[in-house]
Design a protein around this motif. Sequence first.
Motif, PDB file in Angstrom:
ATOM      1  N   UNK A  58       0.913  60.910  20.987  1.00 55.11           N
ATOM      2  CA  UNK A  58      -0.315  61.095  20.216  1.00 55.11           C
ATOM      3  C   UNK A  58      -0.666  62.572  20.091  1.00 55.11           C
ATOM      4  N   UNK A  59      -0.471  63.327  21.180  1.00 52.82           N
ATOM      5  CA  UNK A  59      -0.747  64.769  21.142  1.00 52.82           C
ATOM      6  C   UNK A  59       0.148  65.470  20.127  1.00 52.82           C
ATOM      7  N   UNK A  60       1.399  65.056  20.059  1.00 51.23           N
ATOM      8  CA  UNK A  60       2.318  65.644  19.080  1.00 51.23           C
ATOM      9  C   UNK A  60       1.805  65.414  17.658  1.00 51.23           C
ATOM     10  N   UNK A  61       1.297  64.220  17.401  1.00 48.85           N
ATOM     11  CA  UNK A  61       0.760  63.919  16.078  1.00 48.85           C
ATOM     12  C   UNK A  61      -0.432  64.822  15.740  1.00 48.85           C
ATOM     13  N   UNK A  62      -1.408  64.872  16.632  1.00 52.16           N
ATOM     14  CA  UNK A  62      -2.649  65.581  16.311  1.00 52.16           C
ATOM     15  C   UNK A  62      -2.520  67.098  16.408  1.00 52.16           C
ATOM     16  N   UNK A  63      -1.496  67.585  17.081  1.00 50.83           N
ATOM     17  CA  UNK A  63      -1.323  69.030  17.217  1.00 50.83           C
ATOM     18  C   UNK A  63      -0.379  69.622  16.178  1.00 50.83           C
ATOM     19  N   UNK A  64       0.144  68.799  15.278  1.00 47.70           N
ATOM     20  CA  UNK A  64       0.968  69.316  14.182  1.00 47.70           C
ATOM     21  C   UNK A  64       0.070  70.176  13.302  1.00 47.70           C
ATOM     22  N   UNK A  65       0.321  71.480  13.298  1.00 45.83           N
ATOM     23  CA  UNK A  65      -0.589  72.441  12.670  1.00 45.83           C
ATOM     24  C   UNK A  65      -0.790  72.218  11.176  1.00 45.83           C
ATOM     25  N   UNK A  66       0.265  71.878  10.456  1.00 47.65           N
ATOM     26  CA  UNK A  66       0.116  71.716   9.007  1.00 47.65           C
ATOM     27  C   UNK A  66      -0.730  70.487   8.664  1.00 47.65           C
ATOM     28  N   UNK A  67      -0.481  69.390   9.340  1.00 46.60           N
ATOM     29  CA  UNK A  67      -1.256  68.173   9.087  1.00 46.60           C
ATOM     30  C   UNK A  67      -2.695  68.363   9.568  1.00 46.60           C
ATOM     31  N   UNK A  68      -2.851  68.970  10.735  1.00 43.52           N
ATOM     32  CA  UNK A  68      -4.200  69.175  11.272  1.00 43.52           C
ATOM     33  C   UNK A  68      -5.025  70.061  10.334  1.00 43.52           C
ATOM     34  N   UNK A  69      -4.410  71.109   9.815  1.00 38.09           N
ATOM     35  CA  UNK A  69      -5.117  72.006   8.905  1.00 38.09           C
ATOM     36  C   UNK A  69      -5.582  71.251   7.656  1.00 38.09           C
ATOM     37  N   UNK A  70      -4.708  70.429   7.091  1.00 37.32           N
ATOM     38  CA  UNK A  70      -5.082  69.636   5.912  1.00 37.32           C
ATOM     39  C   UNK A  70      -6.217  68.670   6.230  1.00 37.32           C
ATOM     40  N   UNK A  71      -6.134  68.029   7.390  1.00 34.39           N
ATOM     41  CA  UNK A  71      -7.176  67.076   7.786  1.00 34.39           C
ATOM     42  C   UNK A  71      -8.508  67.783   8.004  1.00 34.39           C
ATOM     43  N   UNK A  72      -8.483  68.952   8.630  1.00 31.37           N
ATOM     44  CA  UNK A  72      -9.718  69.704   8.845  1.00 31.37           C
ATOM     45  C   UNK A  72     -10.344  70.130   7.521  1.00 31.37           C
ATOM     46  N   UNK A  73      -9.511  70.585   6.595  1.00 27.37           N
ATOM     47  CA  UNK A  73     -10.037  70.986   5.282  1.00 27.37           C
ATOM     48  C   UNK A  73     -10.660  69.800   4.551  1.00 27.37           C
ATOM     49  N   UNK A  74     -10.024  68.649   4.670  1.00 32.56           N
ATOM     50  CA  UNK A  74     -10.538  67.443   4.033  1.00 32.56           C
ATOM     51  C   UNK A  74     -11.910  67.057   4.608  1.00 32.56           C
ATOM     52  N   UNK A  75     -12.028  67.125   5.920  1.00 30.30           N
ATOM     53  CA  UNK A  75     -13.303  66.781   6.565  1.00 30.30           C
ATOM     54  C   UNK A  75     -14.372  67.820   6.222  1.00 30.30           C
ATOM     55  N   UNK A  76     -13.997  69.090   6.188  1.00 26.91           N
ATOM     56  CA  UNK A  76     -14.951  70.135   5.802  1.00 26.91           C
ATOM     57  C   UNK A  76     -15.392  69.980   4.349  1.00 26.91           C
ATOM     58  N   UNK A  77     -14.463  69.550   3.502  1.00 25.38           N
ATOM     59  CA  UNK A  77     -14.792  69.320   2.097  1.00 25.38           C
ATOM     60  C   UNK A  77     -15.863  68.237   1.957  1.00 25.38           C
ATOM     61  N   UNK A  78     -15.866  67.327   2.893  1.00 27.43           N
ATOM     62  CA  UNK A  78     -16.870  66.254   2.892  1.00 27.43           C
ATOM     63  C   UNK A  78     -18.153  66.672   3.599  1.00 27.43           C
ATOM     64  N   UNK A  79     -18.236  67.931   3.955  1.00 29.45           N
ATOM     65  CA  UNK A  79     -19.434  68.541   4.532  1.00 29.45           C
ATOM     66  C   UNK A  79     -19.817  67.979   5.894  1.00 29.45           C
ATOM     67  N   UNK A  80     -18.816  67.619   6.683  1.00 25.64           N
ATOM     68  CA  UNK A  80     -19.077  67.231   8.068  1.00 25.64           C
ATOM     69  C   UNK A  80     -19.103  68.525   8.876  1.00 25.64           C
ATOM     70  N   UNK A  81     -20.181  68.794   9.590  1.00 23.10           N
ATOM     71  CA  UNK A  81     -20.304  70.064  10.314  1.00 23.10           C
ATOM     72  C   UNK A  81     -19.245  70.210  11.416  1.00 23.10           C
ATOM     73  N   UNK A  82     -18.554  71.328  11.405  1.00 24.10           N
ATOM     74  CA  UNK A  82     -17.505  71.586  12.395  1.00 24.10           C
ATOM     75  C   UNK A  82     -18.072  71.932  13.767  1.00 24.10           C
ATOM     76  N   UNK A  83     -19.354  72.169  13.855  1.00 28.02           N
ATOM     77  CA  UNK A  83     -19.946  72.568  15.133  1.00 28.02           C
ATOM     78  C   UNK A  83     -20.084  71.413  16.126  1.00 28.02           C
ATOM     79  N   UNK A  84     -19.932  70.189  15.646  1.00 31.19           N
ATOM     80  CA  UNK A  84     -20.043  69.030  16.527  1.00 31.19           C
ATOM     81  C   UNK A  84     -18.664  68.623  17.041  1.00 31.19           C
ATOM     82  N   UNK A  85     -18.606  68.178  18.288  1.00 32.68           N
ATOM     83  CA  UNK A  85     -17.330  67.753  18.866  1.00 32.68           C
ATOM     84  C   UNK A  85     -16.780  66.541  18.121  1.00 32.68           C
ATOM     85  N   UNK A  86     -17.660  65.764  17.520  1.00 36.14           N
ATOM     86  CA  UNK A  86     -17.225  64.613  16.735  1.00 36.14           C
ATOM     87  C   UNK A  86     -16.352  65.006  15.553  1.00 36.14           C
TER      88      UNK A  86
END
Length: 133
Positions: A22-50
């Motif tokens: 599971x760690x290998x999946x979530x730590x893949x930098x290219x996929x993680x970066x895309x997922x983070x951008x997608x969540x930020x695009x939806x205006x979910x605040x990055x300041x929360x651990x959630x």
Amino acid sequence: EIAVPRFFAVLNSMEAQKEKQYKEYVEDKSIRHKAELLVLKCRVPAKFIGFDFLVDSIILFNAAELRGFYDIYSAVALIRRRSVKAVIRDICYAIKHSYALHASLSDLVGFPIAESDIHIGLVIAYLAKFLVL
């Protein structure tokens, strides 16, 4: 010294293997970066651990062979060393404090989603599908 039954030793070994996978999946930098951008695009605040838990859940929804949302939350809890309840609570908190998430998701999927229809499973499922596309 108390001897640990072999059954429990095997379970601990299997859990460690799952955690590593599971760690290998979530730590893949290219996929993680895309997922983070997608969540930020939806205006979910990055300041929360959630936010991080949501990103992990989106990645695991696609990558891991998990059967349902509870298994996804359990995998995130295993990786992050938190309880399943804490993972769910923190993702819900981040989603609740996002700005117009329903409008952002509506724009992504191409049809209207009511604010009252927004829930953790829907957000993860839609964003995970867009991560693949």
